[in-house]
Design an enzyme around this catalytic site. Structure first.
Site, PDB file in Angstrom:
ATOM      1  N   HIS A  18       0.842  -1.207   0.000  1.00 14.33           N
ATOM      2  CA  HIS A  18       0.000   0.000   0.000  1.00 14.33           C
ATOM      3  C   HIS A  18       0.875   1.253   0.000  1.00 14.33           C
ATOM      4  CE1 HIS A  18      -3.163  -2.639   2.167  1.00 14.33           C
ATOM      5  NE2 HIS A  18      -3.584  -2.453   0.938  1.00 14.33           N
ATOM      6  N   LYS A  42     -16.910  -6.713   5.472  1.00 11.62           N
ATOM      7  CA  LYS A  42     -15.667  -7.466   5.216  1.00 11.62           C
ATOM      8  C   LYS A  42     -15.110  -8.098   6.489  1.00 11.62           C
ATOM      9  CE  LYS A  42     -13.269  -6.341   1.056  1.00 11.62           C
ATOM     10  NZ  LYS A  42     -11.962  -5.922   0.538  1.00 11.62           N
ATOM     11  N   ARG A  91      -2.208  -5.552  -8.708  1.00  9.00           N
ATOM     12  CA  ARG A  91      -1.149  -6.541  -8.491  1.00  9.00           C
ATOM     13  C   ARG A  91      -1.143  -7.566  -9.613  1.00  9.00           C
ATOM     14  NH1 ARG A  91      -3.333  -7.510  -2.631  1.00  9.00           N
ATOM     15  NH2 ARG A  91      -5.138  -6.881  -3.839  1.00  9.00           N
ATOM     16  N   SER A 133      -3.176  -7.792   2.548  1.00 11.93           N
ATOM     17  CA  SER A 133      -3.459  -7.672   3.978  1.00 11.93           C
ATOM     18  C   SER A 133      -3.948  -9.003   4.529  1.00 11.93           C
ATOM     19  CB  SER A 133      -4.531  -6.604   4.225  1.00 11.93           C
ATOM     20  OG  SER A 133      -4.084  -5.355   3.804  1.00 11.93           O
TER      21      SER A 133
END
Ligand code: ADP
Length: 169
Positions: A18, A42, A91, A133
């Site tokens: 990040h 989430k 990514r 993460s």
């Protein structure tokens, strides 16, 4: 005219990937607002306040950055802040479909105003391509060392969450 971008995400927690994207964005925009989303669906490990504080700490020393939390429609938030773009990291191909959908939806939602909100995608350094993460949380929960992938304060916060005693250095 000064250009501001919004970098939204759950950042649960912030990783070096990040930060890599944030630094790249700062080379293009005069200021970047990191917008920590409060999407409870989430099931985040860290509260939105904790995630915001961790990112703020990690971004200390970077000029032109502010870290805030927000809830609601991103396009409205971006307009309110006078931002001209959204920044996201890309990514692998697996990110692409979702990101493409979001970018077009945000452009559509912002179109009624004069200028549509554009989304700018940035690729991180190769070493962060496989970093997420969720992976960091999983490895840390199982007792693995994640200190190469996250800022120091995040390592410590993960150890505390997982109730692993922090080693004094
Ligand atoms: P979200 O829930 O909005 O996807 P994340 O915190 O997972 O929030 O990610 C925020 C943004 O940072 C996304 O654009 C994501 O693609 C990007 N990102 C996440 N991990 C990395 C990484 N290792 N390298 C580069 N970009 C990343």
């Amino acid at each position: 005219m000064k250009k501001t971008a919004i970098y939204p995400g759950s950042f649960d927690p912030v990783t070096n990937g990040h930060l890599d994207i944030l630094k790249r964005a700062l080379r293009i925009f005069d200021s970047v607002i990191v917008a920590v989303t409060d999407h409870r669906s989430k099931g985040p490990l860290f509260s939105v306040q904790e995630r915001t504080a961790l990112f703020r700490q990690a971004a200390q020393g970077l000029k032109g950055v502010s870290v805030e939390n927000f809830n609601g429609l991103l396009v409205n938030y971006a307009r309110k802040k006078g931002a001209c773009a959204i920044v996201r990291g890309l990514r692998a191909v697996s990110d692409f479909e979702y990101e493409f959908q979001m970018a077009l939806m945000n452009r559509h939602l912002s179109q009624r105003k004069k200028e549509p909100l554009e989304t700018v995608y940035m690729m991180p350094d190769e070493k962060y391509t496989y970093l997420s993460s969720s992976l960091v949380k999983e490895v840390s929960r199982l007792g693995g060392d994640i200190s190469h992938f996250v800022p120091r304060s995040v390592s410590a916060a993960l150890l505390t969450k997982n109730r692993i005693p922090v080693k004094k250095t």
